[in-house]
Design a protein around this motif. Structure first.
Motif, mmCIF file in Angstrom:
data_model
loop_
_atom_site.group_PDB
_atom_site.id
_atom_site.type_symbol
_atom_site.label_atom_id
_atom_site.label_comp_id
_atom_site.label_asym_id
_atom_site.label_seq_id
_atom_site.Cartn_x
_atom_site.Cartn_y
_atom_site.Cartn_z
ATOM 1 N N LYS A 157 51.385 41.902 40.932
ATOM 2 C CA LYS A 157 51.048 43.251 40.465
ATOM 3 C C LYS A 157 49.542 43.471 40.496
ATOM 4 C CE LYS A 157 51.501 46.330 36.470
ATOM 5 N NZ LYS A 157 51.997 46.462 35.077
ATOM 6 N N ARG A 158 48.785 42.463 40.036
ATOM 7 C CA ARG A 158 47.329 42.579 40.056
ATOM 8 C C ARG A 158 46.804 42.682 41.488
ATOM 9 N NH1 ARG A 158 43.968 44.035 36.404
ATOM 10 N NH2 ARG A 158 42.416 42.514 37.069
ATOM 11 N N GLU A 159 47.426 41.924 42.411
ATOM 12 C CA GLU A 159 47.000 41.977 43.808
ATOM 13 C C GLU A 159 47.254 43.371 44.387
ATOM 14 O OE1 GLU A 159 47.278 41.950 48.054
ATOM 15 O OE2 GLU A 159 49.047 42.100 46.752
ATOM 16 N N GLU A 160 48.406 43.972 44.032
ATOM 17 C CA GLU A 160 48.702 45.321 44.503
ATOM 18 C C GLU A 160 47.710 46.323 43.926
ATOM 19 O OE1 GLU A 160 52.713 45.973 43.357
ATOM 20 O OE2 GLU A 160 53.572 44.759 44.972
ATOM 21 N N GLU A 161 47.377 46.166 42.649
ATOM 22 C CA GLU A 161 46.406 47.063 42.028
ATOM 23 C C GLU A 161 45.032 46.921 42.681
ATOM 24 O OE1 GLU A 161 46.473 46.097 37.915
ATOM 25 O OE2 GLU A 161 48.369 47.130 37.519
ATOM 26 N N MET A 162 44.634 45.673 42.960
ATOM 27 C CA MET A 162 43.343 45.445 43.608
ATOM 28 C C MET A 162 43.340 46.027 45.016
ATOM 29 S SD MET A 162 41.248 43.976 41.544
ATOM 30 C CE MET A 162 40.029 43.339 42.674
ATOM 31 N N ARG A 163 44.461 45.888 45.742
ATOM 32 C CA ARG A 163 44.541 46.438 47.097
ATOM 33 C C ARG A 163 44.447 47.962 47.064
ATOM 34 N NH1 ARG A 163 49.075 44.524 48.432
ATOM 35 N NH2 ARG A 163 50.344 46.403 48.194
ATOM 36 N N ASP A 164 45.157 48.574 46.107
ATOM 37 C CA ASP A 164 45.085 50.036 45.980
ATOM 38 C C ASP A 164 43.667 50.479 45.636
ATOM 39 O OD1 ASP A 164 47.779 50.144 46.504
ATOM 40 O OD2 ASP A 164 48.374 50.292 44.394
ATOM 41 N N THR A 165 43.012 49.711 44.760
ATOM 42 C CA THR A 165 41.628 50.043 44.398
ATOM 43 C C THR A 165 40.707 49.925 45.598
ATOM 44 O OG1 THR A 165 42.000 49.258 42.131
ATOM 45 C CG2 THR A 165 39.718 49.465 42.860
ATOM 46 N N ASN A 166 40.890 48.865 46.397
ATOM 47 C CA ASN A 166 40.052 48.678 47.589
ATOM 48 C C ASN A 166 40.269 49.803 48.599
ATOM 49 O OD1 ASN A 166 38.916 46.309 46.643
ATOM 50 N ND2 ASN A 166 40.458 44.999 47.595
ATOM 51 N N GLU A 167 41.544 50.175 48.806
ATOM 52 C CA GLU A 167 41.835 51.257 49.743
ATOM 53 C C GLU A 167 41.238 52.573 49.260
ATOM 54 O OE1 GLU A 167 46.033 51.257 50.171
ATOM 55 O OE2 GLU A 167 46.108 49.456 51.424
ATOM 56 N N THR A 169 38.664 52.896 47.274
ATOM 57 C CA THR A 169 37.204 52.801 47.399
ATOM 58 C C THR A 169 36.757 53.000 48.838
ATOM 59 O OG1 THR A 169 37.137 51.262 45.523
ATOM 60 C CG2 THR A 169 35.204 51.326 46.969
#
Length: 206
Positions: A157-167, A169
């Motif tokens: 879940k954290r990895e998905e959140e980080m990926r969404d944040t990176n995209e 950004t």
């Protein structure tokens, strides 16, 4: 390889850490220990303070939302336990106050925090449900497996959140870059026309 050996290996790799510490607490000083805990995790704590005449130590356990999970006005020795409702940061604070006119000395604080599987008492569970030693180990392995699955689910879940944040950004950076280039081109065009009008007004160019 028997079941107990497998359990021992898994325990050494995956068990949640036990936080045991000892610290010196000066008079009229507040010291806190903070830690992040996942959702629906049992947390237990054993604390003991050295004798100090005239000292009165307040123990407070709370979360980041301001909820009081445990509180003791004159903490000497005891235990506390709570289960987290959500992934959050909780803190354990000790604050010693000394009576007026007394010379304060440092007080030693011993704190043993456990959470997850280590916080569960399988001996009490075995007595309550009349489980055999092998059944207790199986229950412990079942809880361990569930804990590992929950940890991996949380990491995913954290990895998905980080990926969404990176995209998100990257998209914002792209739009900002385009906007900056448009502004620079507009400014450059305006400067060219302005200088052209200026030179024409001075009759420097035709």
């Amino acid at each position: 390889m028997n079941l107990y050996l497998i359990f021992s290996i898994l325990s050494s790799i995956f068990f949640t850490q036990i936080c045991g510490l000892s610290m010196m607490l000066p008079p009229n000083v507040k010291k806190c220990l903070k830690e992040e805990i996942h959702k629906d995790v049992l947390v237990t704590g054993d604390y003991k303070l050295s004798d100090a005449p005239g000292h009165k130590t307040l123990l407070h356990v709370g979360d980041s939302k301001g909820h009081t999970l445990y509180s003791k006005e004159d903490a000497q020795e005891g235990k506390f336990a709570f289960t987290t409702d959500d992934y959050d940061m909780f803190e354990v604070c000790f604050e010693t106050k000394v009576s007026a006119g007394l010379r304060g000395t440092q007080r030693e604080v011993s704190l043993d925090l456990k959470h997850g599987i280590e916080a569960k008492s399988y001996e009490d569970l075995a007595k309550a449900e009349k489980l055999k030693p092998m059944e207790v180990e199986l229950r412990r392995l079942e809880d361990l497996s569930e804990s590992i699955v929950n940890d991996f689910a949380y990491l995913r879940k954290r990895e998905e959140e980080m990926r969404d944040t990176n995209e998100s950004t990257n998209t914002r950076v792209l739009y900002f870059s385009i906007f900056s280039m448009v502004c620079l081109l507009s400014l450059a065009t305006w400067q060219v026309f302005y200088l052209r009008r200026y030179f024409k007004s001075k009759k420097l160019i035709e």
